[in-house]
Enzyme design. Sequence first.
Site, PDB file in Angstrom:
ATOM      1  N   ALA A   1     -20.971  -6.740   0.905  1.00 17.16           N
ATOM      2  CA  ALA A   1     -21.637  -5.953   1.945  1.00 17.16           C
ATOM      3  C   ALA A   1     -23.025  -6.490   2.261  1.00 17.16           C
ATOM      4  O   ALA A   1     -23.773  -5.868   3.012  1.00 17.16           O
ATOM      5  CB  ALA A   1     -21.746  -4.503   1.493  1.00 17.16           C
TER       6      ALA A   1
ATOM      7  N   GLU B   1     -22.161  -4.352 -13.776  1.00 14.91           N
ATOM      8  CA  GLU B   1     -23.061  -5.149 -12.927  1.00 14.91           C
ATOM      9  C   GLU B   1     -24.512  -4.794 -13.237  1.00 14.91           C
ATOM     10  O   GLU B   1     -24.822  -3.620 -13.434  1.00 14.91           O
ATOM     11  CB  GLU B   1     -22.740  -4.892 -11.451  1.00 14.91           C
ATOM     12  CG  GLU B   1     -21.352  -5.369 -11.057  1.00 14.91           C
ATOM     13  CD  GLU B   1     -21.033  -5.182  -9.575  1.00 14.91           C
ATOM     14  OE1 GLU B   1     -21.876  -4.620  -8.849  1.00 14.91           O
ATOM     15  OE2 GLU B   1     -19.939  -5.595  -9.165  1.00 14.91           O
TER      16      GLU B   1
ATOM     17  N   ALA C   1     -13.253  -6.043  -3.772  1.00  8.68           N
ATOM     18  CA  ALA C   1     -13.101  -4.584  -3.684  1.00  8.68           C
ATOM     19  C   ALA C   1     -14.013  -3.900  -4.706  1.00  8.68           C
ATOM     20  O   ALA C   1     -15.173  -3.611  -4.405  1.00  8.68           O
ATOM     21  CB  ALA C   1     -11.644  -4.195  -3.891  1.00  8.68           C
ATOM     22  N   ARG C   2     -13.491  -3.647  -5.904  1.00  7.72           N
ATOM     23  CA  ARG C   2     -14.274  -2.977  -6.938  1.00  7.72           C
ATOM     24  C   ARG C   2     -14.017  -3.645  -8.290  1.00  7.72           C
ATOM     25  O   ARG C   2     -12.895  -4.059  -8.597  1.00  7.72           O
ATOM     26  CB  ARG C   2     -13.898  -1.489  -7.061  1.00  7.72           C
ATOM     27  CG  ARG C   2     -13.942  -0.693  -5.795  1.00  7.72           C
ATOM     28  CD  ARG C   2     -15.274  -0.716  -5.093  1.00  7.72           C
ATOM     29  NE  ARG C   2     -16.357  -0.111  -5.841  1.00  7.72           N
ATOM     30  CZ  ARG C   2     -17.624  -0.149  -5.453  1.00  7.72           C
ATOM     31  NH1 ARG C   2     -17.967  -0.798  -4.355  1.00  7.72           N
ATOM     32  NH2 ARG C   2     -18.556   0.450  -6.170  1.00  7.72           N
TER      33      ARG C   2
ATOM     34  N   HIS D   1     -21.726  -9.641  -6.056  1.00  4.14           N
ATOM     35  CA  HIS D   1     -21.464  -8.449  -5.224  1.00  4.14           C
ATOM     36  C   HIS D   1     -22.109  -8.596  -3.837  1.00  4.14           C
ATOM     37  O   HIS D   1     -22.938  -7.788  -3.406  1.00  4.14           O
ATOM     38  CB  HIS D   1     -21.975  -7.185  -5.910  1.00  4.14           C
ATOM     39  CG  HIS D   1     -21.266  -5.945  -5.438  1.00  4.14           C
ATOM     40  ND1 HIS D   1     -20.993  -4.885  -6.260  1.00  4.14           N
ATOM     41  CD2 HIS D   1     -20.767  -5.607  -4.221  1.00  4.14           C
ATOM     42  CE1 HIS D   1     -20.364  -3.931  -5.576  1.00  4.14           C
ATOM     43  NE2 HIS D   1     -20.231  -4.358  -4.338  1.00  4.14           N
TER      44      HIS D   1
ATOM     45  N   ASP E   1       0.865  -1.182   0.000  1.00  4.95           N
ATOM     46  CA  ASP E   1       0.000   0.000   0.000  1.00  4.95           C
ATOM     47  C   ASP E   1       0.898   1.228   0.000  1.00  4.95           C
ATOM     48  O   ASP E   1       1.514   1.551   1.010  1.00  4.95           O
ATOM     49  CB  ASP E   1      -0.920   0.015   1.225  1.00  4.95           C
ATOM     50  CG  ASP E   1      -2.013   1.080   1.113  1.00  4.95           C
ATOM     51  OD1 ASP E   1      -1.740   2.134   0.504  1.00  4.95           O
ATOM     52  OD2 ASP E   1      -3.118   0.864   1.644  1.00  4.95           O
TER      53      ASP E   1
ATOM     54  N   ASP F   1     -16.088 -11.169  -6.636  1.00  4.26           N
ATOM     55  CA  ASP F   1     -17.392 -10.717  -6.140  1.00  4.26           C
ATOM     56  C   ASP F   1     -17.881  -9.464  -6.856  1.00  4.26           C
ATOM     57  O   ASP F   1     -19.050  -9.115  -6.755  1.00  4.26           O
ATOM     58  CB  ASP F   1     -17.288 -10.444  -4.633  1.00  4.26           C
ATOM     59  CG  ASP F   1     -18.613 -10.057  -4.003  1.00  4.26           C
ATOM     60  OD1 ASP F   1     -19.580 -10.814  -4.189  1.00  4.26           O
ATOM     61  OD2 ASP F   1     -18.677  -8.997  -3.336  1.00  4.26           O
TER      62      ASP F   1
END
Length: 525
Positions: free
Chosen positions: A281, A259, A229-230, A278, A169, A254
């Site tokens: 969450a 989408e 993540a994205r 997805h 990171d 995911d």
Amino acid sequence: MLKVLITDPISDKGISLLKSHNLQILDYTNKDKDFSKVLSQIDGWIIRSGTKITEKEIRKATKLQVIGRAGVGTDNIDIKTCTDRGILVMNMPDGNTISAAEHTITLMTSLLRNIHLGHESTIKNQWLRNKLVGNELRNKILGVVGLGKIGQEVIKRAISFEMSIIGYDPYVNEGIINKDIIKLVDFETLLLQSDIITLHIPLLNSTKDMINKESFKKMKPMAKIINVARGGIVNEKDLAEALNNNIISGAAIDVFSKEPIEKNNPLLKAKNILLTPHLGASTHEAKEGVSLGICQQVCDYLILGKLANSINIPIANFSLLKKISPFLDLAEAIGSFQSQFNKDPIQLVEVKCYGSVKNPHPILIAYLKGFLKKLTDNRVNLINAESIANERGIQLMHSYDSKKIPFSNMIECIIKTSKKQSISICGSSFGDNNNRVVKIYELDLEFKLKGDILVITNLDKPGVVGKIGQVLGQEKVNIGEFLLGRANDKNDALSIIKVDCSVKKDTIDLIKKIDEVIDVCYVVL
């Protein structure tokens, strides 16, 4: 009544919270309903990942003040257009943290133990026990890309599996990393050494297709990759080819670039891939938490003007924002005063802070908010003030000066005009909403930044004050304060006259007719 549009499902408790604050709910969570016809009416908009807000929608939403994203990612919102139009974008960065971390571990264990393949074959009445031998997590090297809150929660859980952790990171504060647990490495080293790679970074221009054909070539043949993540961080075409050609051994995905996932997405036919729609969450706890959280934040902003978890306000530290709020008010008032005092195009704005005011950037933004408010039809706030100034070609500068001053704090605001004039105004905050100008140019003139003020430039000759007073008396304008400053090297004087009522244009014209008067400026604060 303020109106809030909701276009993705949120919890009933979140809806109840909005209603309890007397906000009108426009429920367009049914995707068959066209919400475009109500955009011009809304003050707030609450979404999840299912709604895409583009420039087209934002320009229709002329009253919109705030967009609340019930979740973390905001790549489905045109942040730049929101910022330009002064619309606050806020999210819930912590609401999905545990759910996303747990889903990452779920995919990781399922992928390594071939749960998806075992389920699919078993319901087809195939008993493939000997062909679906998996791997343990213990002693595997987990490469974590992105060491924010979700990444750190994944690491906590991975430690219990006795995994070795390496992390990448470039923006992480190394002081918060326990280097006995996590070994920080560069991105290439992480690709080369990891048995499993998990992604926990936002989708930005710099991270789009970050994992691609070249990345897969550097990974171990038995390596696996997880993305909760994205969509768009992993190049889907390159991943499908890497799996089908045995360059890596598995993937669990995911999130997708589009989408719902399209029928022709190459991942649907890739070998040894585990796909979920997805769900990172999608727990009752997370949905409840982010729904309540974002509804509370939207209420707080619309009703109280309170900020939390803003994406696009250029002041990241909200505890600092609260601490320096008196100075922000002072800077905004000086900006409003100076914009009315000045009459020429501005080329440069410079803000200098002294004494206890040690954060010049937010002070500059507050000054611009006050300065630009009367110069444009656009809504001007802390979100877009800097953007509007840049659009107008105004050069911006800010600094802190440690030199001694006669006050505990002081802000100096300097504008330079197209006529090469430099106008400097200094102000100080004395507490309890007592903000004062303490100097104009080099003249010591102290007065409160409040009410109706006449700023008069005149020749420094006897009788001028009396003539001005006579005109105001005839026009029934009562003088509250009369301050006079004289330049040492000039024949001009500057008069600051605070009056108890509004001043008509005819009265100002009469003052301008006085022979010694050079200019009159009427400022309303």
